[in-house]
Design an enzyme around this catalytic site. Structure first.
Site, short mmCIF file in Angstrom:
data_model
loop_
_atom_site.label_atom_id
_atom_site.label_comp_id
_atom_site.label_asym_id
_atom_site.label_seq_id
_atom_site.Cartn_x
_atom_site.Cartn_y
_atom_site.Cartn_z
N HIS A 61 6.10 -16.69 22.49
CA HIS A 61 6.32 -17.31 23.81
C HIS A 61 7.00 -16.33 24.72
O HIS A 61 6.91 -15.37 24.36
CB HIS A 61 7.61 -18.34 23.76
CG HIS A 61 8.65 -17.54 23.09
ND1 HIS A 61 9.45 -17.41 22.35
CD2 HIS A 61 10.00 -17.24 24.09
CE1 HIS A 61 10.84 -16.54 21.98
NE2 HIS A 61 11.13 -16.41 23.11
N ASN A 107 9.50 -10.90 25.08
CA ASN A 107 10.51 -10.31 24.18
C ASN A 107 9.84 -10.39 22.71
O ASN A 107 9.80 -11.26 22.05
CB ASN A 107 12.19 -10.79 24.42
CG ASN A 107 12.61 -11.04 25.63
OD1 ASN A 107 12.79 -10.26 26.12
ND2 ASN A 107 13.05 -12.49 25.80
N HIS A 167 7.44 -16.60 28.67
CA HIS A 167 8.47 -16.98 29.48
C HIS A 167 7.98 -17.02 31.77
O HIS A 167 7.34 -15.87 31.60
CB HIS A 167 10.44 -16.38 30.05
CG HIS A 167 10.19 -16.61 28.17
ND1 HIS A 167 12.13 -17.14 28.96
CD2 HIS A 167 10.82 -15.98 27.83
CE1 HIS A 167 12.66 -17.20 27.28
NE2 HIS A 167 11.77 -15.98 26.72
N ASP A 210 12.39 -24.57 29.60
CA ASP A 210 13.68 -23.79 29.38
C ASP A 210 14.22 -24.98 29.45
O ASP A 210 15.05 -25.30 30.36
CB ASP A 210 13.48 -22.48 29.83
CG ASP A 210 14.52 -21.63 28.73
OD1 ASP A 210 13.75 -20.68 27.89
OD2 ASP A 210 15.24 -21.71 28.41
N ILE A 211 14.97 -24.71 27.77
CA ILE A 211 15.95 -25.67 28.01
C ILE A 211 17.29 -25.43 28.49
O ILE A 211 18.58 -25.90 28.77
CB ILE A 211 17.13 -25.95 26.33
CG1 ILE A 211 17.49 -27.45 26.20
CG2 ILE A 211 17.94 -24.59 25.75
CD1 ILE A 211 17.78 -27.97 24.58
N GLU A 216 15.03 -14.33 20.50
CA GLU A 216 16.21 -15.09 19.94
C GLU A 216 15.17 -15.86 19.16
O GLU A 216 15.74 -16.56 17.98
CB GLU A 216 17.18 -16.21 20.64
CG GLU A 216 17.87 -15.84 21.51
CD GLU A 216 18.82 -16.55 22.47
OE1 GLU A 216 18.17 -17.89 22.97
OE2 GLU A 216 19.15 -15.80 23.89
N VAL A 217 14.16 -16.79 19.48
CA VAL A 217 12.95 -17.89 19.03
C VAL A 217 11.90 -16.59 18.66
O VAL A 217 11.03 -16.81 18.37
CB VAL A 217 12.56 -18.96 19.42
CG1 VAL A 217 11.91 -19.68 18.87
CG2 VAL A 217 13.92 -19.44 20.46
P1 5GP Z 1 13.77 -15.41 23.80
O1 5GP Z 1 15.01 -14.93 24.17
O2 5GP Z 1 13.06 -15.81 22.27
O3 5GP Z 1 12.33 -14.93 24.43
O4 5GP Z 1 13.86 -16.92 24.29
C1 5GP Z 1 14.41 -17.83 23.70
C2 5GP Z 1 14.26 -19.34 25.27
O5 5GP Z 1 14.20 -20.36 24.45
C3 5GP Z 1 15.60 -18.62 25.68
O6 5GP Z 1 15.72 -19.05 26.83
C4 5GP Z 1 16.12 -20.27 25.05
O7 5GP Z 1 17.00 -21.40 26.38
C5 5GP Z 1 14.91 -21.06 24.65
N1 5GP Z 1 15.69 -22.56 24.03
C6 5GP Z 1 16.13 -21.91 23.08
N2 5GP Z 1 16.32 -23.05 21.92
C7 5GP Z 1 15.64 -23.76 22.96
C8 5GP Z 1 15.10 -25.97 22.55
O8 5GP Z 1 15.19 -25.65 21.79
N3 5GP Z 1 14.60 -26.46 23.89
C9 5GP Z 1 13.56 -25.52 24.82
N4 5GP Z 1 13.21 -26.12 25.59
N5 5GP Z 1 14.43 -24.29 24.88
C10 5GP Z 1 14.79 -23.66 23.57
#
Ligand code: 5GP
Length: 121
Positions: free
Chosen positions: A104, A91, A106, A33-34, A99-100
């Site tokens: 996915h 999520n 984690h 994760d970034i 967010e994405v």
């Molecule tokens: P969500 O809230 O959708 O479950 O989590 C999305 C995750 O993607 C977050 O923890 C965020 O830090 C990670 N993320 C967002 N953009 C990028 C990216 O460009 N590269 C990587 N490696 N992680 C990302």
């Protein structure tokens, strides 16, 4: 919700954006994760166009679902967190702050992870 092919994980899968890869096979890609929330924080994504767990569980072929779950286990073992313990989290949608919009999971580990849910709100 239809799949948005411009989302950041779709771009990582197509090789348009870099990632710190941990593992890859026919069904899944795993990368750091970034913005890590724990010493170990890795994302595992299926190699297919699925918005969320809801979409993936309803529409992915069984072979892909099995391959993805196997990949989750392989990644946890590769990261060395099986003995010490780890947490997986997916999520979905607004209340979970997804967010994405590419499904996915984690994987968190490397320290005691505290209560299962934030008490905030
Ligand atoms: P969500 O809230 O959708 O479950 O989590 C999305 C995750 O993607 C977050 O923890 C965020 O830090 C990670 N993320 C967002 N953009 C990028 C990216 O460009 N590269 C990587 N490696 N992680 C990302």
């Amino acid at each position: 919700m239809s799949y948005d092919r411009t989302n950041v994980f779709a771009r990582i899968l197509r090789g348009e954006l870099p990632c710190k890869r941990v593992y890859e096979d026919d069904y899944a890609l795993a990368f750091h994760d970034i913005n890590p929330q724990a010493p170990t924080h890795v994302l595992v994504i299926p190699k297919g166009e699925f918005v969320s767990l809801d979409d993936f569980s309803a529409n992915a072929p069984s072979k892909m679902i099995a391959g993805f779950v196997r990949a989750l286990g392989t990644v946890a073992r590769t990261l060395g967190v099986v003995e010490s313990g780890f947490r997986i989290l997916a999520n979905h949608g607004r209340n979970a702050n997804q967010e994405v919009p590419h499904f996915h999971v984690h994987i968190f580990g490397g320290r005691a992870l505290g209560p299962m849910l934030s008490r905030a709100g």
